[in-house]
Enzyme design. Structure first.
Site, short mmCIF file in Angstrom:
data_model
loop_
_atom_site.label_atom_id
_atom_site.label_comp_id
_atom_site.label_asym_id
_atom_site.label_seq_id
_atom_site.Cartn_x
_atom_site.Cartn_y
_atom_site.Cartn_z
N VAL A 64 17.41 46.89 28.34
CA VAL A 64 17.77 47.33 26.99
C VAL A 64 19.24 46.99 26.79
O VAL A 64 20.08 47.35 27.61
CB VAL A 64 17.61 48.86 26.82
CG1 VAL A 64 17.86 49.26 25.37
CG2 VAL A 64 16.24 49.31 27.27
N SER A 86 26.89 39.37 26.70
CA SER A 86 27.53 40.41 27.50
C SER A 86 28.91 39.96 27.98
O SER A 86 29.16 38.77 28.17
CB SER A 86 26.66 40.74 28.71
OG SER A 86 25.36 41.10 28.28
N HIS A 87 29.77 40.95 28.22
CA HIS A 87 31.16 40.61 28.50
C HIS A 87 31.38 40.04 29.90
O HIS A 87 32.46 39.51 30.17
CB HIS A 87 32.06 41.83 28.27
CG HIS A 87 33.51 41.45 28.12
ND1 HIS A 87 33.93 40.52 27.19
CD2 HIS A 87 34.61 41.83 28.79
CE1 HIS A 87 35.24 40.36 27.30
NE2 HIS A 87 35.68 41.14 28.26
N ALA A 122 34.42 36.69 32.16
CA ALA A 122 35.12 36.61 33.44
C ALA A 122 35.37 35.14 33.74
O ALA A 122 34.50 34.31 33.53
CB ALA A 122 34.29 37.25 34.54
N GLY A 131 37.86 33.62 36.53
CA GLY A 131 38.39 33.04 37.77
C GLY A 131 37.43 32.85 38.90
O GLY A 131 37.46 31.82 39.58
N PHE A 151 43.27 33.73 45.58
CA PHE A 151 43.33 34.74 44.52
C PHE A 151 44.26 35.85 44.97
O PHE A 151 44.61 35.95 46.15
CB PHE A 151 41.92 35.29 44.25
CG PHE A 151 41.44 35.08 42.84
CD1 PHE A 151 41.44 33.83 42.25
CD2 PHE A 151 40.98 36.16 42.08
CE1 PHE A 151 40.99 33.64 40.96
CE2 PHE A 151 40.52 35.99 40.77
CZ PHE A 151 40.53 34.73 40.21
N TRP A 204 19.20 46.72 20.88
CA TRP A 204 18.78 48.13 20.88
C TRP A 204 19.96 48.91 21.44
O TRP A 204 20.35 48.70 22.59
CB TRP A 204 17.54 48.35 21.76
CG TRP A 204 16.25 47.94 21.13
CD1 TRP A 204 15.94 46.73 20.56
CD2 TRP A 204 15.06 48.75 21.03
NE1 TRP A 204 14.64 46.73 20.12
CE2 TRP A 204 14.08 47.95 20.40
CE3 TRP A 204 14.73 50.04 21.42
CZ2 TRP A 204 12.78 48.42 20.13
CZ3 TRP A 204 13.45 50.51 21.18
CH2 TRP A 204 12.49 49.70 20.52
N GLN A 245 42.94 49.34 35.33
CA GLN A 245 43.74 48.19 35.76
C GLN A 245 44.33 47.43 34.58
O GLN A 245 43.62 47.13 33.61
CB GLN A 245 42.85 47.23 36.55
CG GLN A 245 43.56 45.95 36.98
CD GLN A 245 42.74 45.15 37.97
OE1 GLN A 245 41.83 44.42 37.58
NE2 GLN A 245 43.02 45.31 39.25
N HIS A 279 45.79 43.91 33.64
CA HIS A 279 45.82 42.54 34.15
C HIS A 279 47.18 41.94 33.83
O HIS A 279 47.66 42.09 32.71
CB HIS A 279 44.70 41.72 33.50
CG HIS A 279 44.43 40.42 34.21
ND1 HIS A 279 45.30 39.35 34.15
CD2 HIS A 279 43.41 40.02 35.00
CE1 HIS A 279 44.80 38.35 34.88
NE2 HIS A 279 43.65 38.74 35.40
N LEU A 286 42.29 37.38 27.89
CA LEU A 286 42.56 37.16 29.32
C LEU A 286 42.98 35.72 29.64
O LEU A 286 42.40 34.77 29.13
CB LEU A 286 41.28 37.49 30.10
CG LEU A 286 41.29 37.24 31.61
CD1 LEU A 286 42.22 38.21 32.31
CD2 LEU A 286 39.87 37.38 32.15
N GLU A 312 43.42 34.98 36.64
CA GLU A 312 44.25 34.99 37.83
C GLU A 312 44.16 33.64 38.55
O GLU A 312 45.06 33.25 39.29
CB GLU A 312 43.74 36.11 38.76
CG GLU A 312 44.59 36.37 39.96
CD GLU A 312 44.25 37.72 40.58
OE1 GLU A 312 44.46 38.74 39.90
OE2 GLU A 312 43.77 37.74 41.72
N ARG A 345 47.04 42.97 41.53
CA ARG A 345 47.32 43.03 40.10
C ARG A 345 48.24 44.17 39.70
O ARG A 345 49.10 44.02 38.82
CB ARG A 345 46.01 43.13 39.32
CG ARG A 345 45.26 41.83 39.35
CD ARG A 345 43.92 41.93 38.66
NE ARG A 345 43.26 40.63 38.67
CZ ARG A 345 42.02 40.43 38.28
NH1 ARG A 345 41.29 41.44 37.84
NH2 ARG A 345 41.50 39.22 38.31
N HIS A 378 42.42 45.95 31.36
CA HIS A 378 41.46 44.91 31.74
C HIS A 378 40.21 45.44 32.42
O HIS A 378 39.10 45.09 32.04
CB HIS A 378 42.16 43.93 32.67
CG HIS A 378 41.28 42.85 33.21
ND1 HIS A 378 40.61 41.96 32.40
CD2 HIS A 378 40.97 42.49 34.49
CE1 HIS A 378 39.91 41.12 33.15
NE2 HIS A 378 40.10 41.42 34.41
N ARG A 389 41.44 47.16 41.73
CA ARG A 389 40.45 46.15 42.11
C ARG A 389 41.12 44.80 42.37
O ARG A 389 42.05 44.43 41.66
CB ARG A 389 39.43 45.97 40.98
CG ARG A 389 38.45 44.84 41.23
CD ARG A 389 37.39 44.75 40.16
NE ARG A 389 37.88 44.29 38.87
CZ ARG A 389 38.20 43.03 38.59
NH1 ARG A 389 38.12 42.08 39.50
NH2 ARG A 389 38.60 42.69 37.37
#
Lengths: 561, 317
Positions: free
Chosen positions: A32, A40-41, A45, A47, A116, A154, A230, A232, A242, A245, A276, A340, A376
């Site tokens: 759902v 979707s976010h 992303a 890196g 990273f 939905w 966090q 960024h 964004l 990184e 970060r 972030h 993170r």
């Protein structure tokens, strides 16, 4: 009423990975989502995703675990971090087998890995600077292949529980058809992502309103470590978008207005690739002390050269040109720290199960296992989403296979319907956008990179006041079809809940750890604060409790980069 | 500060009135404002009933494609002042993407888009069991599908697609870009089957080559190029029974033999049976000088240069 064995709310990385795992375990699982899965976010992303494959240099699961424990400033649960790092290579290989277009090494044809922040070795697998998009798409293609039923657009308004307090489904608003329906289930997996929209600027999508956290909180489930947000280090000044990184991983410099690589003062060993929280504090200090330019410092990529930028960071160039009017091949990008990633979330165990509510599971950014602790590491969020998404999918399927038929209250949707009708009937009062704007502004100013008691209390007073105003909020759109005004209003209620937890937790935590940096308590205090915060909602007030941190083999050390 | 009038497409089925119309909203805004920011301010400050899809506001989620002055863009990536400078007017007309039915205001029914996406079998179908670690793939082989992998499924290409306007069943640019992404992935085992699947009715040969998808794709995916490459794959896999494939083949033969287009040959080769029933058309073409009476008149002087061109093109695919 619609019914499935398992219903997964949210169809980003964690949600789709959970659904795939549950499907493979042989149960009837449905997704759902208030968006379409590919919106979707997770897709933003950039890196990469960490796994100790050892493709570039020798590396090990232990190295990855230690870096994560240290990055978390020792408040991550070490048993969970071990699980994360051990399963990492398997999940990355699985994504590759499903078709993910990872960037490859020149000669061997193996997956390429880049350095990273906060990592001792080049461990971050990537697909140029579109890693999230590529993995999101890969999981969606698997969902298409498996034909997993998906309720697209939905919007979930309620978590449904039975008489004994077990999770037995959700109530959702079908935006296209303008109906409110109950979807019953033996188990519910929440995977709605972060709550970055509590802040402004934020790297997060407009949709990142932390829905699952609030839905669970309102049903008595505690939220864990909510004070850890966090910031960024590299976000665009214009709109908080964004800049990966990976730009520093590829060798980018951070410069102040005098052209100095100021990170040498703050992290002499890792420089731009410190964790970060360290880099964001360094930038904020440079800016506060007058060495910024219009509230920013500079990210300089020019020395990487056109070819490397075009191959490894094409999206960054596109975004910098579109939103900052700057071509990073020609000039440095003005950047600043921005909200972030939220380390906190629904309190769950190593299988994503909520100890306070049988049948409820959570994974990804909306959950708190905790593997990220107080900060993170870059490249660990996509990883957490797939590893703990898969585990929550497996665990929820096993739970559903044992569970009896759910006793879903027949009036669940009616209650929601009545509440929404009351909301729509109001004529005079503030609108959600005003409340949201004021909330995001006060959180940015007073619950930001640096915090102190007096301003935190001012923020708390503002949140309380906004909660009061929200009681009379008015929705402009009275219609049934695709009523975004209604959705934004409900989301604003979620944001207020979560902001309250964040501020309340931040006022109480009298120490500085990871992303929670108190100017009035500048040191980490392991004696008193080596513990997780649990926030409950009791009669409209946030009540705090604490729970222990699990340690296996890593003793807390002084944290320097 | 700047001031702009947004002439926004409205469709409010809940009102009981199914008519569509445009409504003007005036907005004072900062110079640096995107179309999406402006629409959201209108929604928040002037009219909460305005419906628009959006999420990431950083050109990656693909939600907010719409038409600004008739041209499909991502609302979040388009600066208001730049759009105004392009049109030379302080009024910007904002419409939903083309080729889809409206649901409410700028929100359209994307169901056909997702169905077509699913119809191209958009998932990897490898041969045999997976190895323990990753499959080894040369960097260059993976880069072959990098451009198409950046498709964000925003449907800007469908909005602009002329083939789709003529044939709503046409599979369409984004789905074919995804089709190519799998057909050309050396880990996939279905190259020939994909060539067949994409070549049939409403398939790759139905593209009119108007190039608008390449022109308007906000992410540089170049779907038309992907369709072209799928055509080449069809030839490599000898999937050439389709009328469209025959047409392309006749084109090539015509070019090789005469150095320019020979309509007689192309028509006959493409559709030997149906072509015979098209005598009236042939007669009309003959009258207009579009159809030479003899194939022998069809030969250019420097034919070797055409041959060289063909060879060059072949090598780049």
């Amino acid at each position: 009423m619609r019914e499935h064995d398992v219903v997964v709310v949210g169809a980003g990385l964690a949600g789709m990975r959970a659904a795939i795992a549950a499907h493979e375990a042989g149960v009837d699982v449905a997704l759902v989502t208030k968006l379409h899965p590919v919106r979707s976010h997770s897709g933003a992303a950039q890196g990469g995703i960490n796994a100790a494959l050892g493709n570039e240099t020798e590396d090990s699961t232990d190295n990855h675990t230690f870096d994560t424990v240290k990055g978390a400033d020792y408040i991550g649960d070490q048993d969970a971090i071990e699980i994360l790092c051990e399963r990492a290579p398997l999940e990355v290989y699985q994504l590759e087998h499903w078709g993910a277009v990872f960037s490859r090494q020149e000669d061997s044809g193996k997956i390429a890995q880049r350095p990273f922040g906060g990592a001792g070795f080049p461990r971050t697998c990537y697909a140029a600077d579109l890693t999230g998009l590529v993995i999101l798409h890969t999981l969606y293609t698997v969902c298409v292949k498996y034909d997993i039923p998906t309720y697209e657009e939905w919007f979930v308004t309620d978590l449904v529980t039975d008489d004994s307090g077990n999770a037995v489904g959700v109530v959702a608003y079908d935006m296209i058809h303008g109906k409110i329906e109950t979807i019953g289930a033996k188990a519910v997996v929440m995977a709605t992502g972060g709550a970055g929209r509590v802040y402004r600027p934020s790297t997060n999508a407009h949709a990142s309103t932390g829905d699952a956290m609030s839905l669970a909180l309102r049903k008595g489930v505690p939220l864990k470590d909510m004070e850890f947000m966090q910031f960024h280090p590299t976000t665009l000044a214009a709109n908080g978008v964004l800049v990966t990184e990976g730009a520093r991983g590829e060798g980018g410099y951070l410069l102040n207005k005098d052209g100095d690589r100021f990170m040498s003062k703050y992290a002499p060993n890792k420089l731009e690739l410190a964790s970060r929280d360290v880099v964001s504090r360094a930038e904020a200090t440079e800016i506060q002390e007058g060495r910024g330019i219009d509230g920013c410092v500079l990210l300089d990529l020019r020395h990487l050269g056109r070819d490397r930028i075009m191959e490894r960071l094409p999206q960054i160039r596109e975004l910098a040109i579109a939103f900052a009017g700057t071509d990073p091949i020609e000039e440095p990008i003005p950047i600043r720290p921005g909200a972030h990633y939220h380390m906190g979330g629904v309190h769950v165990d190593n299988w994503g199960a909520a100890p306070h509510m049988p049948g409820l599971f959570a994974a990804g950014e909306c959950s708190c296992v905790s593997v990220h602790g107080a900060n993170r590491l870059g490249g660990n969020s996509l990883l957490e989403a797939v590893v703990f998404g898969a585990r929550a999918g497996e665990a929820s399927a096993a739970y559903a296979q044992e569970a009896p038929a759910p006793k879903v209250p027949t009036n669940a949707a009616d209650e929601t319907q009545a509440r929404i009708e009351e909301l729509l009937s109001r004529e005079n009062g503030p609108r959600q956008a005003e409340i949201r704007d004021e909330l995001a502004t006060v959180m940015q100013e007073k619950v930001g990179v640096f915090r102190e008691d007096a301003t935190l209390r001012e923020a708390k007073a503002t949140v309380d006041n906004l909660r009061q105003q929200f009681q009379g909020v008015v929705v402009d759109d009275k219609g049934k079809t695709f009523n975004t005004d209604l959705i934004h209003t409900i989301e604003t209620g979620y944001l207020l809940d979560l902001a309250d937890c964040m501020v309340t937790g931040a006022i109480a935590r009298h120490e500085s750890r990871g992303a929670h940096s108190r100017t009035d308590f500048p040191d980490r205090d392991d004696e008193n604060w080596m513990k997780h915060t649990l926030a409950y909602l009791d009669d409209g007030e946030i009540r705090l409790d604490y729970s222990p941190v699990t340690m296996t083999k890593y003793e807390p050390q002084v944290r320097s980069y | 500060m700047a001031s702009t009038t947004f002439r926004v497409f409205r469709y409010q089925p809940d009102s009981g009135d199914l008519a569509t119309y445009h409504q003007d909203f005036s907005l004072d805004h900062e110079e640096k404002t995107t179309i999406l920011d402006a629409l959201l301010r209108i929604q928040n400050e002037q009219d909460g009933t305005l419906a628009v899809r959006y999420s990431c506001r950083s050109a990656i989620c693909g939600s907010c494609a719409c038409k600004v002055n008739g041209k499909t863009v991502l609302a979040c990536m388009t600066q208001v002042e730049e759009a105004k400078a392009e049109s030379g007017s302080d009024t910007l007309q904002v419409d939903p993407i083309g080729n889809f039915a409206p649901i409410k205001d700028l929100v359209v029914d994307m169901t056909p888009f997702w169905e077509k996406f699913k119809a191209v079998k958009p998932y990897l179908i490898p041969d045999g069991p997976a190895p323990q670690k990753e499959r080894l793939v040369p960097k260059s082989a993976m880069e072959k599908v990098a451009k198409e992998s950046a498709c964000i499924l925003c449907a800007a290409c469908y909005s602009e697609c002329n083939s789709l306007a003529a044939d709503p069943e046409f599979v369409g640019p984004a789905a074919f870009a995804w089709g190519y992404r799998f057909a050309a992935d050396e880990r996939d085992s279905q190259r020939k089957n994909r060539a067949k699947l994409y070549s049939g009715q409403h398939g790759v040969w139905d593209c009119t080559r108007c190039m608008f998808c390449n022109e308007r794709c906000p992410k540089g995916v170049d779907p038309r190029d992907a369709i072209e490459k799928l055509g080449a794959i069809a030839f490599q896999e000898k999937v050439t029974k389709d009328k469209g494939a025959r047409h392309a083949k006749a084109f090539l033969i015509s070019m090789r033999t005469g150095g320019k287009l020979n309509e007689q040959l192309v028509g006959g080769y493409t559709d030997p049976v149906g072509g015979a029933f098209n005598a009236p058309l042939a007669l009309r073409m003959l009258q207009k000088g579009k159809l030479p009476a003899s194939p022998l008149t069809h030969r250019v002087k420097n034919r070797d240069q055409v041959t060289k061109l063909i060879k060059n093109v072949k090598e780049t695919i």
